[in-house]
Write a protein that holds these residues in place. Structure first.
Motif, PDB file in Angstrom:
ATOM      1  N   ALA A  17      34.620  50.546  48.667  1.00 58.20           N
ATOM      2  CA  ALA A  17      35.931  50.604  48.031  1.00 58.20           C
ATOM      3  C   ALA A  17      35.850  50.369  46.527  1.00 58.20           C
ATOM      4  O   ALA A  17      36.794  50.629  45.810  1.00 58.20           O
ATOM      5  CB  ALA A  17      36.864  49.563  48.650  1.00 58.20           C
ATOM      6  N   MET A  18      34.705  49.858  46.038  1.00 59.39           N
ATOM      7  CA  MET A  18      34.580  49.538  44.632  1.00 59.39           C
ATOM      8  C   MET A  18      33.994  50.699  43.852  1.00 59.39           C
ATOM      9  O   MET A  18      33.116  51.421  44.326  1.00 59.39           O
ATOM     10  CB  MET A  18      33.681  48.316  44.447  1.00 59.39           C
ATOM     11  N   THR A  19      34.515  50.899  42.643  1.00 58.11           N
ATOM     12  CA  THR A  19      33.952  51.865  41.710  1.00 58.11           C
ATOM     13  C   THR A  19      33.258  51.079  40.614  1.00 58.11           C
ATOM     14  O   THR A  19      33.872  50.215  39.987  1.00 58.11           O
ATOM     15  CB  THR A  19      35.057  52.745  41.097  1.00 58.11           C
ATOM     16  N   TYR A  20      31.963  51.381  40.372  1.00 63.19           N
ATOM     17  CA  TYR A  20      31.182  50.538  39.478  1.00 63.19           C
ATOM     18  C   TYR A  20      30.231  51.390  38.655  1.00 63.19           C
ATOM     19  O   TYR A  20      29.701  52.396  39.120  1.00 63.19           O
ATOM     20  CB  TYR A  20      30.388  49.502  40.269  1.00 63.19           C
ATOM     21  N   SER A  21      30.005  50.975  37.415  1.00 70.23           N
ATOM     22  CA  SER A  21      29.031  51.625  36.552  1.00 70.23           C
ATOM     23  C   SER A  21      28.560  50.615  35.512  1.00 70.23           C
ATOM     24  O   SER A  21      29.380  49.925  34.897  1.00 70.23           O
ATOM     25  CB  SER A  21      29.649  52.841  35.856  1.00 70.23           C
ATOM     26  N   GLU A  39      42.148  46.617  45.664  1.00 74.16           N
ATOM     27  CA  GLU A  39      40.703  46.699  45.487  1.00 74.16           C
ATOM     28  C   GLU A  39      40.038  45.574  46.276  1.00 74.16           C
ATOM     29  O   GLU A  39      40.638  44.521  46.508  1.00 74.16           O
ATOM     30  CB  GLU A  39      40.347  46.609  44.001  1.00 74.16           C
ATOM     31  N   ARG A  40      38.788  45.800  46.679  1.00 75.12           N
ATOM     32  CA  ARG A  40      38.074  44.837  47.506  1.00 75.12           C
ATOM     33  C   ARG A  40      36.777  44.406  46.822  1.00 75.12           C
ATOM     34  O   ARG A  40      35.712  44.943  47.110  1.00 75.12           O
ATOM     35  CB  ARG A  40      37.791  45.436  48.879  1.00 75.12           C
ATOM     36  N   PRO A  41      36.863  43.431  45.923  1.00 73.25           N
ATOM     37  CA  PRO A  41      35.653  42.988  45.229  1.00 73.25           C
ATOM     38  C   PRO A  41      34.677  42.327  46.194  1.00 73.25           C
ATOM     39  O   PRO A  41      35.096  41.583  47.090  1.00 73.25           O
ATOM     40  CB  PRO A  41      36.181  41.964  44.212  1.00 73.25           C
ATOM     41  N   PRO A  42      33.385  42.561  46.011  1.00 72.05           N
ATOM     42  CA  PRO A  42      32.403  41.878  46.855  1.00 72.05           C
ATOM     43  C   PRO A  42      32.326  40.399  46.501  1.00 72.05           C
ATOM     44  O   PRO A  42      32.765  39.968  45.433  1.00 72.05           O
ATOM     45  CB  PRO A  42      31.091  42.594  46.513  1.00 72.05           C
ATOM     46  N   LEU A  43      31.753  39.620  47.392  1.00 73.09           N
ATOM     47  CA  LEU A  43      31.668  38.177  47.183  1.00 73.09           C
ATOM     48  C   LEU A  43      30.919  37.848  45.902  1.00 73.09           C
ATOM     49  O   LEU A  43      31.292  36.918  45.177  1.00 73.09           O
ATOM     50  CB  LEU A  43      30.959  37.532  48.385  1.00 73.09           C
ATOM     51  N   ARG A  44      29.869  38.614  45.602  1.00 75.63           N
ATOM     52  CA  ARG A  44      29.092  38.322  44.405  1.00 75.63           C
ATOM     53  C   ARG A  44      29.915  38.488  43.140  1.00 75.63           C
ATOM     54  O   ARG A  44      29.691  37.795  42.146  1.00 75.63           O
ATOM     55  CB  ARG A  44      27.846  39.209  44.350  1.00 75.63           C
ATOM     56  N   LEU A  45      30.865  39.415  43.142  1.00 72.64           N
ATOM     57  CA  LEU A  45      31.730  39.586  41.977  1.00 72.64           C
ATOM     58  C   LEU A  45      32.636  38.371  41.798  1.00 72.64           C
ATOM     59  O   LEU A  45      32.861  37.891  40.682  1.00 72.64           O
ATOM     60  CB  LEU A  45      32.563  40.860  42.118  1.00 72.64           C
ATOM     61  N   TRP A  46      33.163  37.848  42.915  1.00 68.61           N
ATOM     62  CA  TRP A  46      33.971  36.636  42.842  1.00 68.61           C
ATOM     63  C   TRP A  46      33.146  35.470  42.294  1.00 68.61           C
ATOM     64  O   TRP A  46      33.612  34.699  41.448  1.00 68.61           O
ATOM     65  CB  TRP A  46      34.514  36.275  44.227  1.00 68.61           C
ATOM     66  N   LEU A  47      31.925  35.326  42.791  1.00 68.46           N
ATOM     67  CA  LEU A  47      31.071  34.219  42.347  1.00 68.46           C
ATOM     68  C   LEU A  47      30.717  34.354  40.867  1.00 68.46           C
ATOM     69  O   LEU A  47      30.724  33.366  40.127  1.00 68.46           O
ATOM     70  CB  LEU A  47      29.794  34.169  43.195  1.00 68.46           C
ATOM     71  N   ALA A  48      30.423  35.582  40.429  1.00 67.98           N
ATOM     72  CA  ALA A  48      30.105  35.801  39.018  1.00 67.98           C
ATOM     73  C   ALA A  48      31.322  35.507  38.146  1.00 67.98           C
ATOM     74  O   ALA A  48      31.195  34.943  37.045  1.00 67.98           O
ATOM     75  CB  ALA A  48      29.637  37.237  38.796  1.00 67.98           C
ATOM     76  N   SER A  49      32.494  35.857  38.633  1.00 69.30           N
ATOM     77  CA  SER A  49      33.726  35.598  37.885  1.00 69.30           C
ATOM     78  C   SER A  49      33.970  34.100  37.747  1.00 69.30           C
ATOM     79  O   SER A  49      34.339  33.611  36.675  1.00 69.30           O
ATOM     80  CB  SER A  49      34.920  36.254  38.591  1.00 69.30           C
ATOM     81  N   LEU A  50      33.754  33.365  38.843  1.00 65.26           N
ATOM     82  CA  LEU A  50      33.933  31.917  38.793  1.00 65.26           C
ATOM     83  C   LEU A  50      32.904  31.270  37.864  1.00 65.26           C
ATOM     84  O   LEU A  50      33.204  30.278  37.188  1.00 65.26           O
ATOM     85  CB  LEU A  50      33.818  31.336  40.199  1.00 65.26           C
ATOM     86  N   LEU A  51      31.702  31.835  37.812  1.00 66.03           N
ATOM     87  CA  LEU A  51      30.683  31.318  36.901  1.00 66.03           C
ATOM     88  C   LEU A  51      31.130  31.499  35.451  1.00 66.03           C
ATOM     89  O   LEU A  51      31.012  30.575  34.628  1.00 66.03           O
ATOM     90  CB  LEU A  51      29.353  32.049  37.138  1.00 66.03           C
ATOM     91  N   CYS A  52      31.670  32.673  35.133  1.00 64.07           N
ATOM     92  CA  CYS A  52      32.180  32.923  33.783  1.00 64.07           C
ATOM     93  C   CYS A  52      33.327  31.973  33.454  1.00 64.07           C
ATOM     94  O   CYS A  52      33.405  31.431  32.346  1.00 64.07           O
ATOM     95  CB  CYS A  52      32.661  34.373  33.649  1.00 64.07           C
ATOM     96  N   LEU A  53      34.225  31.789  34.412  1.00 61.92           N
ATOM     97  CA  LEU A  53      35.367  30.908  34.192  1.00 61.92           C
ATOM     98  C   LEU A  53      34.908  29.477  33.944  1.00 61.92           C
ATOM     99  O   LEU A  53      35.423  28.790  33.044  1.00 61.92           O
ATOM    100  CB  LEU A  53      36.305  30.963  35.394  1.00 61.92           C
ATOM    101  N   LEU A  94      35.179  54.299  34.724  1.00 61.82           N
ATOM    102  CA  LEU A  94      33.890  54.116  35.374  1.00 61.82           C
ATOM    103  C   LEU A  94      33.867  52.946  36.351  1.00 61.82           C
ATOM    104  O   LEU A  94      33.009  52.893  37.229  1.00 61.82           O
ATOM    105  CB  LEU A  94      32.800  53.913  34.312  1.00 61.82           C
ATOM    106  N   CYS A  95      34.804  51.994  36.169  1.00 57.94           N
ATOM    107  CA  CYS A  95      34.796  50.785  37.001  1.00 57.94           C
ATOM    108  C   CYS A  95      36.203  50.450  37.472  1.00 57.94           C
ATOM    109  O   CYS A  95      37.185  50.793  36.818  1.00 57.94           O
ATOM    110  CB  CYS A  95      34.252  49.582  36.212  1.00 57.94           C
ATOM    111  N   ASP A  96      36.281  49.741  38.580  1.00 55.41           N
ATOM    112  CA  ASP A  96      37.558  49.236  39.049  1.00 55.41           C
ATOM    113  C   ASP A  96      38.022  48.081  38.170  1.00 55.41           C
ATOM    114  O   ASP A  96      37.222  47.423  37.496  1.00 55.41           O
ATOM    115  CB  ASP A  96      37.441  48.751  40.501  1.00 55.41           C
ATOM    116  N   ALA A  97      39.330  47.817  38.222  1.00 54.64           N
ATOM    117  CA  ALA A  97      39.896  46.732  37.423  1.00 54.64           C
ATOM    118  C   ALA A  97      39.299  45.387  37.807  1.00 54.64           C
ATOM    119  O   ALA A  97      39.148  44.494  36.967  1.00 54.64           O
ATOM    120  CB  ALA A  97      41.413  46.703  37.595  1.00 54.64           C
ATOM    121  N   ALA A  98      38.953  45.212  39.076  1.00 55.01           N
ATOM    122  CA  ALA A  98      38.370  43.952  39.529  1.00 55.01           C
ATOM    123  C   ALA A  98      37.006  43.700  38.882  1.00 55.01           C
ATOM    124  O   ALA A  98      36.589  42.549  38.730  1.00 55.01           O
ATOM    125  CB  ALA A  98      38.229  43.956  41.056  1.00 55.01           C
ATOM    126  N   VAL A  99      36.306  44.749  38.501  1.00 58.06           N
ATOM    127  CA  VAL A  99      35.024  44.597  37.818  1.00 58.06           C
ATOM    128  C   VAL A  99      35.241  44.318  36.335  1.00 58.06           C
ATOM    129  O   VAL A  99      34.575  43.462  35.740  1.00 58.06           O
ATOM    130  CB  VAL A  99      34.162  45.865  38.002  1.00 58.06           C
TER     131      VAL A  99
END
Length: 302
Positions: free
Chosen positions: A12-16, A130-144, A248-253
């Motif tokens: 479901a994710m679009t990524y580049s 959109e359905r972000p993968p778990l790793r995207l959530w974890l990376a986002s929390l790391l940035c936060l 090139l990417c979803d908003a969640a990315v």
């Protein structure tokens, strides 16, 4: 691909990775634009500076459009209401961000602005499904976590305007508006040309902001006027970077990549205003960069 293999990002994710690069470049340019009010010493209201910026961008587009023959067909749009809404949210968000950057230490204002990344990620899930993968959530929390570390290390918020929370609240509202604009930009990028998107957002935002700024206009020198108008072409470059990123990417990315704002804020604050970052702030920035690198490598196999 073998039957037992699993993709690193859900279908479901679009990524580049290129989209990630365009998004980070856009953040850097916009951070520089938001510092213009501080560079002017707070002599000109943020609303007026943003009005000049959008006017400069629209005049640049108008000249380019006329040079290309002035074809009316290139201005047709299927989503006029969405353009108006995007212009309103974008103008409100950028004006709030500039106000915050003028009345707060730049790193602190940038850290509050990073909330738009969290808002974008949440709204992308709720509204765009959109359905972000778990790793995207974890990376986002790391940035936060890294960005919050910068805020604590710099300890800039309580001193703003003698302890007033107004700049803080304005910065948070601005982050929410920018997150809403990001989702609107994502939907517009699916059906509208880049020129059409840029034309309407700058035209509508210029009219809106000039109408309000004219009520309490601050006189400016010719040099200052030219400098603020020059922000327009610079913002066009950043907007084009954003358009490429969202195609090139979803908003969640894209949302979590806004956390790099805090890194650019530290760099520009140090170079332009002598706001030397503490060791804790540098450590927090390093965490933000690590999270951004993780996002950029999401599709690579472990």
């Amino acid at each position: 691909m073998p039957s037992h293999a699993k993709p690193a990002v859900t279908p479901a994710m679009t990524y580049s990775a290129a989209g990630v690069g365009w998004a980070v470049l856009a953040v850097g340019i916009f951070t520089l634009i938001f510092t213009s009010g501080k560079l002017a010493g707070g002599q000109v209201p943020a609303l007026q500076i943003m009005a000049m910026r959008y006017l400069g961008a629209f005049l640049t587009l108008a000249v380019w459009w006329l040079a290309r023959g002035g074809q009316v067909a290139s201005l047709r749009t299927q989503r006029p209401g969405r353009h108006v809404l995007r212009a309103f949210t974008g103008a409100a968000g950028t004006t709030a961000a500039m106000y915050a950057a003028t009345h707060l230490p730049l790193a602190s204002a940038s850290a509050l602005g990073l909330l738009d990344g969290l808002f974008t990620l949440a709204l992308a899930v709720l509204l765009l499904h959109e359905r972000p993968p778990l790793r995207l959530w974890l990376a986002s929390l790391l940035c936060l976590a890294g960005a919050l570390g910068v805020v604590v290390a710099q300890a800039g918020l309580p001193s703003a305007q003698g302890g007033s929370l107004v700049p803080v609240l304005v910065a948070v509202m601005g982050a929410l508006f920018i997150a809403c604009e990001s989702l609107l930009l994502k939907t517009l990028s699916r059906s509208e040309s880049s020129f059409t998107v840029l034309w309407y957002v700058n035209l509508i935002a210029a009219v809106l902001l000039l109408s309000v700024a004219a009520l309490d206009w601050t006189p400016m020198s010719a040099g200052m006027t030219a400098a603020f108008l020059a922000l327009g072409p610079l913002s066009l470059v950043a907007m084009l970077c954003n358009l490429r990123a969202f195609r090139l990417c979803d908003a969640a990315v894209i949302g979590p990549l806004r956390y790099t704002w805090i890194v650019f804020g530290l760099v520009f604050g140090w170079l332009l205003f002598g706001e030397r970052p503490s060791a804790g702030a540098l450590a927090g920035a390093a965490v933000v960069i690590a999270g951004g690198v993780w996002i950029a490598r999401l599709r690579r196999p472990r």
